[in-house]
Design an enzyme around this catalytic site. Structure first.
Site, mmCIF file in Angstrom:
data_model
loop_
_atom_site.group_PDB
_atom_site.id
_atom_site.type_symbol
_atom_site.label_atom_id
_atom_site.label_comp_id
_atom_site.label_asym_id
_atom_site.label_seq_id
_atom_site.Cartn_x
_atom_site.Cartn_y
_atom_site.Cartn_z
ATOM 1 N N LYS A 20 0.617 -1.018 -0.060
ATOM 2 C CA LYS A 20 0.030 0.109 0.025
ATOM 3 C C LYS A 20 0.818 1.282 0.118
ATOM 4 C CE LYS A 20 -0.407 -0.405 5.015
ATOM 5 N NZ LYS A 20 -1.580 -1.099 5.860
ATOM 6 N N TYR B 189 16.091 29.837 10.344
ATOM 7 C CA TYR B 189 14.841 30.558 10.735
ATOM 8 C C TYR B 189 14.514 30.486 12.200
ATOM 9 C CZ TYR B 189 13.343 30.688 5.846
ATOM 10 O OH TYR B 189 13.031 30.852 4.436
HETATM 11 C C1 LIG Z 1 -0.731 -2.137 6.701
HETATM 12 C C2 LIG Z 1 -0.994 -3.584 7.026
HETATM 13 C C3 LIG Z 1 -0.281 -4.488 7.368
HETATM 14 C C4 LIG Z 1 1.238 -4.368 7.412
HETATM 15 O O1 LIG Z 1 1.763 -3.799 8.497
HETATM 16 P P1 LIG Z 1 3.361 -3.511 8.965
HETATM 17 O O2 LIG Z 1 3.298 -3.243 10.273
HETATM 18 O O3 LIG Z 1 3.640 -2.407 7.842
HETATM 19 O O4 LIG Z 1 3.820 -4.882 8.791
HETATM 20 C C5 LIG Z 1 -0.822 -5.698 7.579
HETATM 21 N N1 LIG Z 1 -2.162 -5.765 7.673
HETATM 22 C C6 LIG Z 1 -2.915 -4.867 7.443
HETATM 23 C C7 LIG Z 1 -4.535 -5.096 7.533
HETATM 24 C C8 LIG Z 1 -2.572 -3.516 6.998
HETATM 25 O O5 LIG Z 1 -3.353 -2.459 6.957
#
Ligand SMILES: *Cc1c(COP(=O)(O)O)cnc(C)c1O
Length: 359
Positions: free
Chosen positions: A35, A255
């Site tokens: 994702k 800044y």
């Molecule tokens: C993002 C996600 C994962 C992976 O999580 P990590 O902590 O990056 O390993 C697994 N299952 C679901 C449902 C997720 O949304």
């Protein structure tokens, strides 16, 4: 010459991290989570690096369709499922598996006949209280899915809230897992629970499938370092010094004059700022490598630049290599100093950063 700021993506590290996840999985199949543009590493690149995964999991429908167009033939899972009825024919056409986590989604599925078949993942809320059916509502939801003629396989899933912390928390993962397996009693679908933290710290939790994300990119949500697990950084954000200032005691930098020198020193100016994805809230002291030597940022991070203390690197000059995170400087160290997590840093790298791919 383009501005010297690069995100180098190491596909070999990604392959190696996937292999490590598979070893941790003890025979379970692996959804490689891609994702958010593969946590900022590039979706198509991740598809190539994770060619050995059993499936790819993400949340964006358009990106899932792209994976099919690019030739990914193995399973694809949409972790948040679908959002409106019009998504369903797309999921069917491209054989995208979808999470079903709400009564609203169930009602949409029941509302009409469908032009194909769907594999779904029924999600249980075992205590995280984000998505999913409560354990006591799970079997009824499962029965409603089973009654739909176009639903083919029903897998069973839940997600951990605290896989990276010890038992001493309001929602211990072992309780979540216990609730999940109890409420799945008698159901035959394949089960998945484990995110990266669970894969690394509790490999015994792996069921039929694991769902590692951040570990594949060489970061860890856990207390131990990624390197201690044998994970390799997939992304190195590097730049160069584009200026050096000699300052005296009492002189200020940047800044708000947030940093004031208490002795004479050299300051390096790095071509990387918050518009590149470096966190603006990173405080003085956040680690950085200059010519391979660990030093610290000083003063406020600005849009296109940040400033570093060159005291430990007397030989540094304009053109010296700077590593913001990655090889030699774990992203988790930078994230911790900046009060965030490696996930947010890797996902936040901006499009103007040039990407270099290493296979
Ligand atoms: C993002 C996600 C994962 C992976 O999580 P990590 O902590 O990056 O390993 C697994 N299952 C679901 C449902 C997720 O949304």
């Amino acid at each position: 010459m383009p501005r010297p700021l690069f995100a180098t993506i190491n596909l070999d590290a990604m392959r190696s991290n996937l292999a490590l996840a598979r070893r941790q999985a003890r025979g379970a199949k692996v959804w490689a989570v891609v994702k958010a543009n593969a946590y900022g590493h590039g979706l198509q690149r991740a598809m190539r690096a994770f060619a050995d995964a059993d499936g790819l999991a993400l949340v964006e429908l358009d990106a899932a369709v792209k994976l099919r167009e690019w030739g990914w033939t193995k399973p694809i899972l949409l972790l948040e499922g679908f959002f409106e009825p019009a998504d369903l024919p797309v999921a069917m056409k491209h054989q995208l598996q979808i999470a079903i986590h709400s009564a609203e989604q169930l009602a949409m599925l029941e509302a009409g006949s469908m032009p194909g078949t769907l594999d779904v993942h029924l999600k249980m809320n075992t205590g995280m209280n984000r998505l999913g059916f409560k354990p006591e509502a799970f079997q009824a939801a499962h029965a409603r899915l089973r009654a739909l003629p176009f639903i083919r396989n029903i897998s069973l899933a839940t997600h951990f809230a605290n896989a990276e912390v010890d038992a001493d928390n309001p929602v211990p993962m072992k309780e979540q897992a216990g609730r999940f397996h109890a409420a799945c009693d008698g159901l035959t679908g394949e089960r998945s629970l484990s995110n990266s933290a669970a894969c690394l710290l509790h490999p015994e939790m792996a069921a039929d499938w694991i769902r590692p994300g951040v570990m594949l990119y060489g970061a860890t949500p856990g207390a131990r370092t990624a390197a201690a697990f044998g994970l390799r950084p997939a992304m190195t954000l590097s730049s160069a010094l584009i200026g050096v200032q000699e300052i005296a005691a009492g002189d200020a930098v940047g800044y708000g004059s947030a940093f004031v020198a208490d002795q004479s020193m050299r300051i390096g100016v790095v071509a990387c700022g918050y518009a590149d994805g470096y966190p603006r809230h990173a405080p003085a002291g956040t680690p950085v490598l200059v010519d391979g030597i660990r030093t610290r940022i000083v003063g406020r991070v600005s849009m296109d630049m940040l400033t570093v203390d060159l005291t430990p690197v007397p030989q540094a000059r304009v053109g010296s290599t700077v590593i913001l995170w990655g090889e030699g400087l774990p992203i988790d160290d930078v994230a911790q100093a900046a009060g965030t997590i490696g996930y947010e840093l890797m996902c936040g790298v901006m499009p103007r950063v040039q990407v270099i791919e290493r296979s």
